[in-house]
Write a protein that holds these residues in place. Structure first.
Motif, PDB file in Angstrom:
ATOM      1  N   ALA A 235       0.821  -1.213   0.000  1.00  0.00           N
ATOM      2  CA  ALA A 235       0.000   0.000   0.000  1.00  0.00           C
ATOM      3  C   ALA A 235       0.857   1.266   0.000  1.00  0.00           C
ATOM      4  CB  ALA A 235      -0.915  -0.001   1.225  1.00  0.00           C
ATOM      5  N   GLY A 236       0.177   2.394  -0.312  1.00  0.00           N
ATOM      6  CA  GLY A 236       0.829   3.697  -0.202  1.00  0.00           C
ATOM      7  C   GLY A 236       1.355   4.228  -1.515  1.00  0.00           C
ATOM      8  N   LEU A 237       2.636   4.584  -1.514  1.00  0.00           N
ATOM      9  CA  LEU A 237       3.262   5.212  -2.673  1.00  0.00           C
ATOM     10  C   LEU A 237       3.411   4.234  -3.842  1.00  0.00           C
ATOM     11  CD1 LEU A 237       6.209   7.046  -0.855  1.00  0.00           C
ATOM     12  CD2 LEU A 237       3.998   8.023  -1.511  1.00  0.00           C
ATOM     13  N   MET A 238       3.518   4.787  -5.022  1.00  0.00           N
ATOM     14  CA  MET A 238       3.963   4.018  -6.187  1.00  0.00           C
ATOM     15  C   MET A 238       5.441   3.679  -5.958  1.00  0.00           C
ATOM     16  SD  MET A 238       4.112   5.556 -10.023  1.00  0.00           S
ATOM     17  CE  MET A 238       4.752   4.691 -11.437  1.00  0.00           C
ATOM     18  N   MET A 239       5.832   2.426  -6.221  1.00  0.00           N
ATOM     19  CA  MET A 239       7.212   1.997  -5.939  1.00  0.00           C
ATOM     20  C   MET A 239       7.858   1.410  -7.182  1.00  0.00           C
ATOM     21  SD  MET A 239       6.461   0.432  -2.151  1.00  0.00           S
ATOM     22  CE  MET A 239       4.670   0.554  -1.942  1.00  0.00           C
ATOM     23  N   GLY A 240       8.981   0.743  -6.988  1.00  0.00           N
ATOM     24  CA  GLY A 240       9.715   0.197  -8.130  1.00  0.00           C
ATOM     25  C   GLY A 240       8.878  -0.776  -8.939  1.00  0.00           C
ATOM     26  N   THR A 241       8.318  -1.790  -8.246  1.00  0.00           N
ATOM     27  CA  THR A 241       7.459  -2.768  -8.929  1.00  0.00           C
ATOM     28  C   THR A 241       6.098  -2.893  -8.264  1.00  0.00           C
ATOM     29  OG1 THR A 241       8.273  -4.628  -7.577  1.00  0.00           O
ATOM     30  CG2 THR A 241       9.463  -4.136  -9.621  1.00  0.00           C
ATOM     31  N   ARG A 242       5.868  -2.185  -7.163  1.00  0.00           N
ATOM     32  CA  ARG A 242       4.601  -2.274  -6.436  1.00  0.00           C
ATOM     33  C   ARG A 242       3.698  -1.104  -6.803  1.00  0.00           C
ATOM     34  NH1 ARG A 242       7.186  -3.037  -0.594  1.00  0.00           N
ATOM     35  NH2 ARG A 242       9.172  -3.367  -1.637  1.00  0.00           N
ATOM     36  N   CYS A 243       2.400  -1.394  -6.847  1.00  0.00           N
ATOM     37  CA  CYS A 243       1.454  -0.397  -7.353  1.00  0.00           C
ATOM     38  C   CYS A 243       1.149   0.701  -6.348  1.00  0.00           C
ATOM     39  CB  CYS A 243       0.151  -1.082  -7.743  1.00  0.00           C
ATOM     40  SG  CYS A 243      -0.687  -1.921  -6.367  1.00  0.00           S
ATOM     41  N   GLY A 244       1.233   0.418  -5.032  1.00  0.00           N
ATOM     42  CA  GLY A 244       0.780   1.391  -4.044  1.00  0.00           C
ATOM     43  C   GLY A 244      -0.741   1.429  -4.003  1.00  0.00           C
ATOM     44  N   ASP A 245      -1.299   2.569  -3.592  1.00  0.00           N
ATOM     45  CA  ASP A 245      -2.752   2.692  -3.424  1.00  0.00           C
ATOM     46  C   ASP A 245      -3.487   2.556  -4.757  1.00  0.00           C
ATOM     47  OD1 ASP A 245      -2.393   3.153  -0.724  1.00  0.00           O
ATOM     48  OD2 ASP A 245      -2.486   5.336  -0.909  1.00  0.00           O
ATOM     49  N   ILE A 246      -4.500   1.694  -4.768  1.00  0.00           N
ATOM     50  CA  ILE A 246      -5.385   1.551  -5.928  1.00  0.00           C
ATOM     51  C   ILE A 246      -6.814   1.382  -5.413  1.00  0.00           C
ATOM     52  CG2 ILE A 246      -3.659   0.506  -7.453  1.00  0.00           C
ATOM     53  CD1 ILE A 246      -4.995  -2.225  -6.810  1.00  0.00           C
ATOM     54  N   ASP A 247      -7.766   1.519  -6.300  1.00  0.00           N
ATOM     55  CA  ASP A 247      -9.158   1.206  -5.974  1.00  0.00           C
ATOM     56  C   ASP A 247      -9.249  -0.312  -5.768  1.00  0.00           C
ATOM     57  OD1 ASP A 247     -11.874   0.601  -5.985  1.00  0.00           O
ATOM     58  OD2 ASP A 247     -12.359   1.977  -7.620  1.00  0.00           O
ATOM     59  N   PRO A 248      -9.699  -0.788  -4.593  1.00  0.00           N
ATOM     60  CA  PRO A 248      -9.775  -2.240  -4.364  1.00  0.00           C
ATOM     61  C   PRO A 248     -10.614  -2.981  -5.393  1.00  0.00           C
ATOM     62  CG  PRO A 248     -10.091  -1.033  -2.309  1.00  0.00           C
ATOM     63  CD  PRO A 248     -10.102  -0.017  -3.411  1.00  0.00           C
ATOM     64  N   GLU A 272       5.045  -6.438 -11.009  1.00  0.00           N
ATOM     65  CA  GLU A 272       4.987  -5.986 -12.399  1.00  0.00           C
ATOM     66  C   GLU A 272       4.385  -4.595 -12.542  1.00  0.00           C
ATOM     67  OE1 GLU A 272       2.689  -9.044 -14.270  1.00  0.00           O
ATOM     68  OE2 GLU A 272       4.167 -10.619 -13.866  1.00  0.00           O
ATOM     69  N   SER A 273       4.189  -3.901 -11.437  1.00  0.00           N
ATOM     70  CA  SER A 273       3.531  -2.597 -11.473  1.00  0.00           C
ATOM     71  C   SER A 273       4.527  -1.485 -11.135  1.00  0.00           C
ATOM     72  CB  SER A 273       2.341  -2.605 -10.501  1.00  0.00           C
ATOM     73  OG  SER A 273       1.399  -3.588 -10.884  1.00  0.00           O
ATOM     74  N   PHE A 309       5.186   9.081  -9.752  1.00  0.00           N
ATOM     75  CA  PHE A 309       5.912   8.806  -8.510  1.00  0.00           C
ATOM     76  C   PHE A 309       5.988  10.056  -7.636  1.00  0.00           C
ATOM     77  CE2 PHE A 309       9.825   8.751  -6.014  1.00  0.00           C
ATOM     78  CZ  PHE A 309       9.735   7.538  -5.358  1.00  0.00           C
ATOM     79  N   CYS A 310       6.427  11.165  -8.229  1.00  0.00           N
ATOM     80  CA  CYS A 310       6.579  12.410  -7.473  1.00  0.00           C
ATOM     81  C   CYS A 310       5.228  12.944  -7.000  1.00  0.00           C
ATOM     82  CB  CYS A 310       7.291  13.462  -8.321  1.00  0.00           C
ATOM     83  SG  CYS A 310       9.002  13.042  -8.723  1.00  0.00           S
ATOM     84  N   HIS A 311       4.222  12.839  -7.848  1.00  0.00           N
ATOM     85  CA  HIS A 311       2.883  13.330  -7.513  1.00  0.00           C
ATOM     86  C   HIS A 311       2.355  12.659  -6.253  1.00  0.00           C
ATOM     87  CE1 HIS A 311      -1.330  14.463  -7.952  1.00  0.00           C
ATOM     88  NE2 HIS A 311      -1.665  13.184  -7.980  1.00  0.00           N
ATOM     89  N   ARG A 312       2.553  11.351  -6.152  1.00  0.00           N
ATOM     90  CA  ARG A 312       2.012  10.623  -5.005  1.00  0.00           C
ATOM     91  C   ARG A 312       2.767  10.952  -3.722  1.00  0.00           C
ATOM     92  NH1 ARG A 312      -0.825   4.943  -6.332  1.00  0.00           N
ATOM     93  NH2 ARG A 312      -2.119   5.672  -8.047  1.00  0.00           N
ATOM     94  N   VAL A 313       4.077  11.150  -3.824  1.00  0.00           N
ATOM     95  CA  VAL A 313       4.822  11.555  -2.626  1.00  0.00           C
ATOM     96  C   VAL A 313       4.347  12.926  -2.160  1.00  0.00           C
ATOM     97  CG1 VAL A 313       7.099  12.010  -1.629  1.00  0.00           C
ATOM     98  CG2 VAL A 313       6.842  10.200  -3.338  1.00  0.00           C
TER      99      VAL A 313
END
Length: 477
Positions: A235-248, A272-273, A309-313
């Protein structure tokens, strides 16, 4: 002269460091990268600057740990005469769930709980546990201590750590936000107070740990009050391969409309995200930034990934200013936070309205402590290289030097035993439910089963814990 070895065993790398705790001197540190590839590499650096790199042969994960010990005892480049001088080993463990709010001595019941929590941190806990077991086989008489990423976030209040789903899921299954990178957030917030020469109790801090995994934490008076990661590090930020927050609901759509299995969805969102999924190029932000300075036009998807990435931080920083009711200090740490001036500048670009303004000249630094705010900024902006290994060493030594209240270990035994009982009773019930033909009118059978179970538990968990604890007390006397 306490010597503490720290181990940070991850899915793709193993980091280690050896400390002399009088003066907190790092005697040597090393890292084995690409452990799952055909070409792993070891880098090693001694406190006096001596260093080397080795290309290694691919091998099973547990075989890297004897090599780590060999680098420390090597007659030419090592820093200790033998492994027997190591006082204790501290391990980073990512997920401690609700079981651990501080460091824990590694005993069988603790290892069982770490394994039980692997489903919540599949890219971390299994490897953390492999590190513990491998070192245990090499240093069987040396105490091992688990330092949990989640422990720092145990102070997050219920209104911030609970999910708005039926409450019984929390009551019965402890489903809640746990947060991660706690060791890093704890270190940099403490270090910020030292740099500013003020009490941490007086500071409202937002810490941005930005790397392949990334999280933002709101820290009020030294205590975590909210963080971007959740029950898992997904959860949370967009990361290297992790999506972070999305609509469940996206998960339901992927399953129902795209014929994906749950395992496939988990792989998609974890591996893959993020930067990789959007850019289609790389999960490493350095690769994406290198395309900005090339002679050719930057690919549109690369720019999109960096902007996302920057927008979410930026969003999380703004959110946590509201959570804290203000801000005194903004911290950047982690591989990206420490070494990417362009990313730091982009994140802060829209935060001028709350007094966050960057000095672009000072912001050019990489990998060292630096204040990067302009004179007009109302908020201190600090780049602080994290030092999770030092925090692990400190936590390990502190636990070994703490003499607990006699009732506390017993209460801990009872808590851990109750968890084991609950798990085994559930397994027995499931076994009986699945075999209705074995139902008997012998009323003594269930009682006999429970008594046997109780006897086994008493022989395993309590005595193992007590023997380690008693040995520690004997050694220290």
């Amino acid at each position: 002269m306490p010597i503490i070895l720290t181990i940070n065993a991850g899915s793709s790398s193993i980091k280690y460091q050896c400390f002399e705790m009088v003066g907190e001197i790092s005697l040597a540190k090393g890292q084995i990268d690409r452990v799952n590839s055909s070409h792993p590499k070891l880098t090693y650096q001694r406190h006096d600057g001596v260093s080397y790199e080795l290309d290694l042969e691919a091998q099973s994960y547990q075989k890297y740990f004897p090599l780590i010990c060999a680098t420390l005892t090597d007659t030419r480049h090592g820093i200790i005469d033998g492994l027997e001088v190591i006082t204790a080993v501290g391990h980073r463990v990512v997920h401690g769930g609700h079981h651990f709010s501080s460091a824990a001595l590694v005993v069988p019941s603790v290892k069982a709980l770490i394994e039980k929590l692997s489903d919540l941190a599949p890219l971390h806990n299994p490897f953390n546990l492999q590190g513990i077991r491998s070192i245990e086989s090499l240093l069987d008489e040396v105490p091992q201590v688990a330092i949990f990423d989640t422990a720092f976030h145990q102070t997050i209040p219920p209104y911030a750590h609970l999910y708005p789903i039926p409450y019984h899921f929390y009551q019965q299954h402890h489903i809640r936000k746990y947060g991660f990178h706690g060791t890093s957030h704890s270190y940099v917030s403490t270090r910020a107070a030292e740099i500013l020469d003020c009490s941490i109790e007086s500071l409202k801090i937002i810490s941005c740990h930005l790397g392949s995994g990334a999280s933002v934490t709101a820290i009020d008076g030294g205590f975590s009050v909210d963080t971007s990661m959740g029950i898992t590090p997904l959860a949370g930020l967009m990361m290297g391969t992790r999506c972070g927050d999305i609509d469940p609901s996206l998960i339901f759509q992927l399953v129902s409309q795209h014929d994906m299995t749950i395992d496939q969805v988990m792989t998609l969102l974890n591996d893959e995200s993020g930067l990789l999924g959007i850019s289609g190029v790389s999960s490493d932000i350095r690769d994406l930034l290198s395309q900005l300075s090339g002679e050719q036009d930057t690919p549109e998807r690369t720019l999109l990934a960096l902007n996302m990435f920057c927008h979410r931080v930026t969003q999380y920083i703004g959110q946590y200013v509201a959570t804290l009711g203000g801000i005194n200090v903004l911290i950047f740490t982690g591989g990206i936070g420490e070494n990417s001036p362009r990313i730091r500048s982009k994140i802060c670009q829209k935060l001028g309205f709350i007094g966050i303004k960057v000095n672009e000249q000072q912001n050019r630094i990489k990998g060292r402590e630096q204040s990067i705010n302009s004179q007009e900024s109302d908020i201190k902006i600090l780049v602080i290289p994290t030092n999770e290994e030092l925090m692990i060493a400190r936590g390990t030594l502190q636990l070994l030097q703490t003499v607990p209240d006699p009732p506390n270990p017993l209460a801990e035994f009872e808590r851990l035993i109750s968890l084991v009982e609950e798990k085994e009773q559930t397994e027995v019930k499931q076994s009986i439910d699945q075999q209705p033909q074995l139902v008997t009118t012998d009323k003594t059978a269930p009682k006999t089963l429970r008594n046997k179970q109780d006897d086994e538990e008493k022989l395993v968990a309590p005595r193992a814990w007590l023997s380690v604890y008693d040995n520690k007390n004997t050694d220290s006397s």
